[in-house]
Design an enzyme around this catalytic site. Sequence first.
Site, PDB file in Angstrom:
ATOM      1  N   ASP A  72       0.816  -1.214   0.000  1.00 28.15           N
ATOM      2  CA  ASP A  72       0.000   0.000   0.000  1.00 28.15           C
ATOM      3  C   ASP A  72       0.853   1.270   0.000  1.00 28.15           C
ATOM      4  O   ASP A  72       2.079   1.219   0.161  1.00 28.15           O
ATOM      5  CB  ASP A  72      -0.959  -0.007   1.202  1.00 28.15           C
ATOM      6  CG  ASP A  72      -0.297  -0.484   2.493  1.00 28.15           C
ATOM      7  OD1 ASP A  72       0.937  -0.485   2.573  1.00 28.15           O
ATOM      8  OD2 ASP A  72      -1.032  -0.871   3.416  1.00 28.15           O
ATOM      9  N   ASP A 141      -7.534  -3.649  14.335  1.00 30.03           N
ATOM     10  CA  ASP A 141      -8.899  -4.049  13.955  1.00 30.03           C
ATOM     11  C   ASP A 141      -8.890  -5.198  12.933  1.00 30.03           C
ATOM     12  O   ASP A 141      -9.896  -5.474  12.284  1.00 30.03           O
ATOM     13  CB  ASP A 141      -9.681  -2.838  13.400  1.00 30.03           C
ATOM     14  CG  ASP A 141      -9.004  -2.225  12.176  1.00 30.03           C
ATOM     15  OD1 ASP A 141      -7.964  -2.764  11.707  1.00 30.03           O
ATOM     16  OD2 ASP A 141      -9.509  -1.205  11.666  1.00 30.03           O
ATOM     17  N   HIS A 143      -7.216  -5.467  10.090  1.00 34.02           N
ATOM     18  CA  HIS A 143      -7.105  -5.193   8.648  1.00 34.02           C
ATOM     19  C   HIS A 143      -5.747  -5.646   8.096  1.00 34.02           C
ATOM     20  O   HIS A 143      -4.741  -5.587   8.790  1.00 34.02           O
ATOM     21  CB  HIS A 143      -7.386  -3.719   8.321  1.00 34.02           C
ATOM     22  CG  HIS A 143      -6.328  -2.744   8.751  1.00 34.02           C
ATOM     23  ND1 HIS A 143      -6.532  -1.805   9.747  1.00 34.02           N
ATOM     24  CD2 HIS A 143      -5.060  -2.524   8.308  1.00 34.02           C
ATOM     25  CE1 HIS A 143      -5.447  -1.073   9.891  1.00 34.02           C
ATOM     26  NE2 HIS A 143      -4.537  -1.484   9.023  1.00 34.02           N
ATOM     27  N   GLU A 148      -9.739  -2.143   5.326  1.00 39.90           N
ATOM     28  CA  GLU A 148     -10.380  -1.853   6.601  1.00 39.90           C
ATOM     29  C   GLU A 148     -11.602  -2.752   6.794  1.00 39.90           C
ATOM     30  O   GLU A 148     -12.086  -3.363   5.831  1.00 39.90           O
ATOM     31  CB  GLU A 148     -10.831  -0.382   6.597  1.00 39.90           C
ATOM     32  CG  GLU A 148      -9.704   0.611   6.348  1.00 39.90           C
ATOM     33  CD  GLU A 148      -8.832   0.847   7.568  1.00 39.90           C
ATOM     34  OE1 GLU A 148      -8.819  -0.008   8.482  1.00 39.90           O
ATOM     35  OE2 GLU A 148      -8.153   1.884   7.607  1.00 39.90           O
TER      36      GLU A 148
END
Length: 296
Positions: A72, A141, A143, A148
């Site tokens: 990314d 979380d 990801h 996400e």
Amino acid sequence: MRLIIREDYDEVSEFVANYIKERIRQFEPTSERPFVLGLPTGSSPIGVYKRLVSLCKSGKLSFQNVVTFNMDEYVGLPRDHPESYHSFMWEHLFMHVDIKPENVHILDGNAPDLDEECKKFETEIARVGGIELFLSGIGPDGHIAFNEPGSSLTSRTRVKTLAYETIIANSRFFDGDVAKVPKLALTVGVATVMDAREVLVIITGAHKAIALAKCIEEGVNHMWTVSAIQMHPKGLIVCDEDATLELHVKTVKYFKSIEHVHQSLIGSENLSLQGGVKQLKNIISSTNNRPTTPME
Ligand code: GLP
């Protein structure tokens, strides 16, 4: 899927670096048939990168025939900004190893046409024959890359809006100022990662314990995108003891017992191998002729 549990971050980094080195060595890459490696940023892989650099410096590893794709990049951050993923990768890894710059692929978050940039990235991965091993970290979380919660598990490389939790988590790299954190990123999709022939995820720290438990003890769920690894034929999670805090004792014991049996079959020096049964058989017969068991 395998879960390897190590005492702490350093032991995790040692295991993962050695694993990658072995995978590249066994692959015997050439310029016509390079080893294609997917890479993450973040604090999770820093210890691994440090060790890969040392292995290169001591001549035990070469990136000469390795092609990399990063997961990314932020949108709109200048490439030479200290917090861009370009800067991160060159500072922590590429600058110190013998990789050919043309073999490094990092999404351009300043491309005039971002959608086109994402398409090009997928095309380039396909052109080199797909990713052999995708290394990943996760967010608290759950990801992977910037996929996400709620991201499609069939997603491909695309532009993503960051979740507020991620913006807060990443503000530590931007003087703690949420306003300075880019709100958009380019990211490979969950399916881009899962298309790799092997996926290795690093999960360390108590703050990721819930994500690990969701990933291992519950079902595949787009709210914890790392859980897609359950569907992967060759998934490996390497975590530290802190990250196991939310797992059932039974789960931890189960995965430790698998590793124990695996180790007794192939010997601790070969533990980083996750070869096919044929390769395992060779190792076993060359050591003690004990019978093999199928890989988990
Ligand atoms: C960012 C990156 C992810 C990374 C995550 C966790 O969100 N896009 O690829 O896994 O941070 O970072 P860390 O390893 O610092 O916890």
